[in-house]
Write a protein that holds these residues in place. Sequence first.
Motif, mmCIF file in Angstrom:
data_model
loop_
_atom_site.group_PDB
_atom_site.id
_atom_site.type_symbol
_atom_site.label_atom_id
_atom_site.label_comp_id
_atom_site.label_asym_id
_atom_site.label_seq_id
_atom_site.Cartn_x
_atom_site.Cartn_y
_atom_site.Cartn_z
ATOM 1 N N ASP A 56 0.815 -1.214 0.000
ATOM 2 C CA ASP A 56 0.000 0.000 0.000
ATOM 3 C C ASP A 56 0.847 1.262 0.000
ATOM 4 O OD1 ASP A 56 -2.921 -0.834 0.243
ATOM 5 O OD2 ASP A 56 -2.010 -2.027 1.822
ATOM 6 N N PHE A 57 2.009 1.211 0.603
ATOM 7 C CA PHE A 57 2.858 2.399 0.637
ATOM 8 C C PHE A 57 3.295 2.793 -0.769
ATOM 9 C CE2 PHE A 57 7.182 4.194 0.758
ATOM 10 C CZ PHE A 57 6.924 5.362 1.467
ATOM 11 N N ASP A 58 3.738 1.826 -1.560
ATOM 12 C CA ASP A 58 4.208 2.124 -2.917
ATOM 13 C C ASP A 58 3.074 2.596 -3.821
ATOM 14 O OD1 ASP A 58 6.821 1.403 -2.260
ATOM 15 O OD2 ASP A 58 6.481 -0.705 -2.764
ATOM 16 N N THR A 59 1.946 1.906 -3.772
ATOM 17 C CA THR A 59 0.846 2.258 -4.667
ATOM 18 C C THR A 59 0.122 3.531 -4.234
ATOM 19 O OG1 THR A 59 -0.588 0.742 -3.416
ATOM 20 C CG2 THR A 59 0.450 -0.106 -5.413
ATOM 21 N N SER A 60 0.214 3.886 -2.957
ATOM 22 C CA SER A 60 -0.480 5.089 -2.483
ATOM 23 C C SER A 60 0.084 6.358 -3.094
ATOM 24 C CB SER A 60 -0.412 5.173 -0.958
ATOM 25 O OG SER A 60 0.927 5.375 -0.520
ATOM 26 N N GLY A 363 -1.637 9.825 1.882
ATOM 27 C CA GLY A 363 -1.617 8.458 1.377
ATOM 28 C C GLY A 363 -0.396 7.671 1.783
ATOM 29 N N PRO A 364 0.831 8.179 1.518
ATOM 30 C CA PRO A 364 2.028 7.430 1.916
ATOM 31 C C PRO A 364 2.167 7.238 3.421
ATOM 32 C CG PRO A 364 2.560 9.047 0.232
ATOM 33 C CD PRO A 364 1.149 9.324 0.665
ATOM 34 N N SER A 365 1.780 8.242 4.222
ATOM 35 C CA SER A 365 1.872 8.098 5.682
ATOM 36 C C SER A 365 0.982 6.962 6.165
ATOM 37 C CB SER A 365 1.465 9.405 6.370
ATOM 38 O OG SER A 365 2.325 10.460 6.005
ATOM 39 N N ALA A 366 -0.259 6.912 5.660
ATOM 40 C CA ALA A 366 -1.162 5.833 6.037
ATOM 41 C C ALA A 366 -0.668 4.492 5.499
ATOM 42 C CB ALA A 366 -2.570 6.116 5.523
ATOM 43 N N GLY A 367 -0.127 4.502 4.272
ATOM 44 C CA GLY A 367 0.398 3.275 3.706
ATOM 45 C C GLY A 367 1.552 2.719 4.506
ATOM 46 N N LEU A 368 2.431 3.599 4.975
ATOM 47 C CA LEU A 368 3.543 3.161 5.813
ATOM 48 C C LEU A 368 3.046 2.600 7.137
ATOM 49 C CD1 LEU A 368 6.640 3.049 6.010
ATOM 50 C CD2 LEU A 368 6.569 5.336 7.038
ATOM 51 N N LEU A 369 1.999 3.227 7.700
ATOM 52 C CA LEU A 369 1.434 2.749 8.953
ATOM 53 C C LEU A 369 0.798 1.378 8.781
ATOM 54 C CD1 LEU A 369 0.936 3.558 11.907
ATOM 55 C CD2 LEU A 369 -1.215 4.598 11.167
ATOM 56 N N VAL A 370 0.078 1.177 7.678
ATOM 57 C CA VAL A 370 -0.523 -0.128 7.398
ATOM 58 C C VAL A 370 0.556 -1.183 7.195
ATOM 59 C CG1 VAL A 370 -1.900 -1.425 5.721
ATOM 60 C CG2 VAL A 370 -2.635 0.861 6.433
ATOM 61 N N LYS A 371 1.630 -0.804 6.532
ATOM 62 C CA LYS A 371 2.734 -1.732 6.284
ATOM 63 C C LYS A 371 3.390 -2.178 7.576
ATOM 64 C CE LYS A 371 7.100 -2.028 3.716
ATOM 65 N NZ LYS A 371 8.017 -1.296 2.788
ATOM 66 N N LYS A 377 -7.088 -0.261 10.492
ATOM 67 C CA LYS A 377 -7.787 0.557 11.485
ATOM 68 C C LYS A 377 -6.899 1.660 12.035
ATOM 69 C CE LYS A 377 -6.904 -2.352 15.563
ATOM 70 N NZ LYS A 377 -7.548 -3.108 16.660
ATOM 71 N N TYR A 378 -5.590 1.421 12.095
ATOM 72 C CA TYR A 378 -4.685 2.442 12.607
ATOM 73 C C TYR A 378 -4.582 3.619 11.633
ATOM 74 C CZ TYR A 378 -3.361 -1.171 15.927
ATOM 75 O OH TYR A 378 -3.387 -2.118 16.910
ATOM 76 N N ALA A 379 -4.633 3.313 10.338
ATOM 77 C CA ALA A 379 -4.633 4.395 9.349
ATOM 78 C C ALA A 379 -5.894 5.237 9.477
ATOM 79 C CB ALA A 379 -4.512 3.813 7.946
ATOM 80 N N PHE A 380 -7.027 4.598 9.789
ATOM 81 C CA PHE A 380 -8.275 5.338 9.925
ATOM 82 C C PHE A 380 -8.345 6.087 11.252
ATOM 83 C CE2 PHE A 380 -9.344 3.316 6.129
ATOM 84 C CZ PHE A 380 -10.536 3.824 5.646
ATOM 85 N N TYR A 381 -7.690 5.566 12.278
ATOM 86 C CA TYR A 381 -7.545 6.350 13.503
ATOM 87 C C TYR A 381 -6.741 7.619 13.217
ATOM 88 C CZ TYR A 381 -9.320 2.710 16.658
ATOM 89 O OH TYR A 381 -10.122 1.809 17.322
ATOM 90 N N LEU A 382 -5.681 7.474 12.435
ATOM 91 C CA LEU A 382 -4.854 8.625 12.076
ATOM 92 C C LEU A 382 -5.662 9.639 11.271
ATOM 93 C CD1 LEU A 382 -2.033 9.984 11.841
ATOM 94 C CD2 LEU A 382 -1.674 8.607 9.779
#
Length: 441
Positions: A56-60, A363-371, A377-382
């Motif tokens: 997700d980080f790369d594609t985001s 997008g990349p910040s959330a992708g890194l968090l998901v990774k 859910k942590y990306a959506f908390y963010l």
Amino acid sequence: MIGVTVLSKVMTRGEEDGYRWVVVIAAFFTQFIVCGITYSVGVFQIVFRTNFNHDDFDTSWIGSILLYTTALTSIVLRVFMAKFGCRISVMTGGVVAAIGMGLGMFVTELFHLYLTFGVLVGIGFGLACTPSIMAVEQYFHKQRIQALGVVLGGVGLGIVTFPILIKHLLSMFSWRGTMWILSAVCLNLCVCGALMTPKDKRKEIHLLPLLSCLPLKNIIFHGMCIANLFWSFGSTVIYMYIPAYAIDSGSDFETTTFLISCVGLSSFVSRMIFAFMGHNSTLDDMTSLLCSVGLGVVVTGICPMLFEDYAGQVGYCILFGFYTGYWTTFLGQATRELLGPECIALGNGYLSFMIALGSIMGGPSAGLLVKEEGEFKYAFYLAGSALLWSSIIMLLFKYQSCGLDSLVNNNLNEQKQPLVNGYGEEHKDSKSLLGGEPILV
């Protein structure tokens, strides 16, 4: 940033010209296409992740670059828009976006999509989006709010339509064929631009200085910029990862695309409600608390519980869509009241830059968090926390009891309307400072 002002005698000439509604329809479909494709980044996120076998980080970065470039182009290329006019700008944007989308079907590496779907399509959309609003303002004076309300309705309708359309295209033509068809759709921006005939070639144009710092003299406007950064960050994450989160929670791809449509429909309804309720309806205390902080708390706190089943996912999207509709309506009115109509073009330029910055970061910040965490859910908390902070910051700067009025520059204070007190009565006199109604370019 550049503000363009057209003299009032030009603005009022031909006010009853029926052709102006043709321009409104053309601008409506411009917003329909641009925002419909742009806010379908969540659908493309899944497609590119699956076909290129990246995380997700790369594609985001693809969707983030698209959003960033679209917002930044609307600022950087305003000189082009001011020089060549709305018609040429929108048509050029349609050609550039179509080329970028068409080249996307030939890519073999993910970074190719950064350049085609991200940069080229973003430049094209940025060239088309802002001038379509400008074209409508050239034709309308007394009914400008109603006309712009119709145009902005294309935003919500596009978000409702395109995710479903893209889903069916993917099932029939695969993702490369879908890119080719969307390239043809982007060419329709040329048709829309061709209909935006200049109202009067003899109009007099005044350009405010490039990168003027005038809006920044208003300290309250600093708070609005920070709030807009948080809002852009959070909303980018949600738009980009709603389908992926739903699939991770057990839903299938066909049904998750409908979630983005729910956001668009709810946002459209919210915009219409507050637009027709009038200016004060988005500024009163109760509405601000319920629609900004209240929904922000809900969207932030219970997203994992809502995503446990499909009905909850739809409910989350409806809440988020209603929030975004309120926020955009509130932001536009608050900007005009803080800076006055003469400086709103400059103010929107700074706000667009904050939108661009939040988009490229979200997008990349959330992708890194998901990774790292392995859960959406942590990306959506963010994202929810960012939306909540944007609302709190706006409310803190909204209330005069914060004591910030004494810190506002006195010279700028003469050109603005107070953020809380009545907007409508004094507005009609403020336009005389620069000779006419402002146009966003």
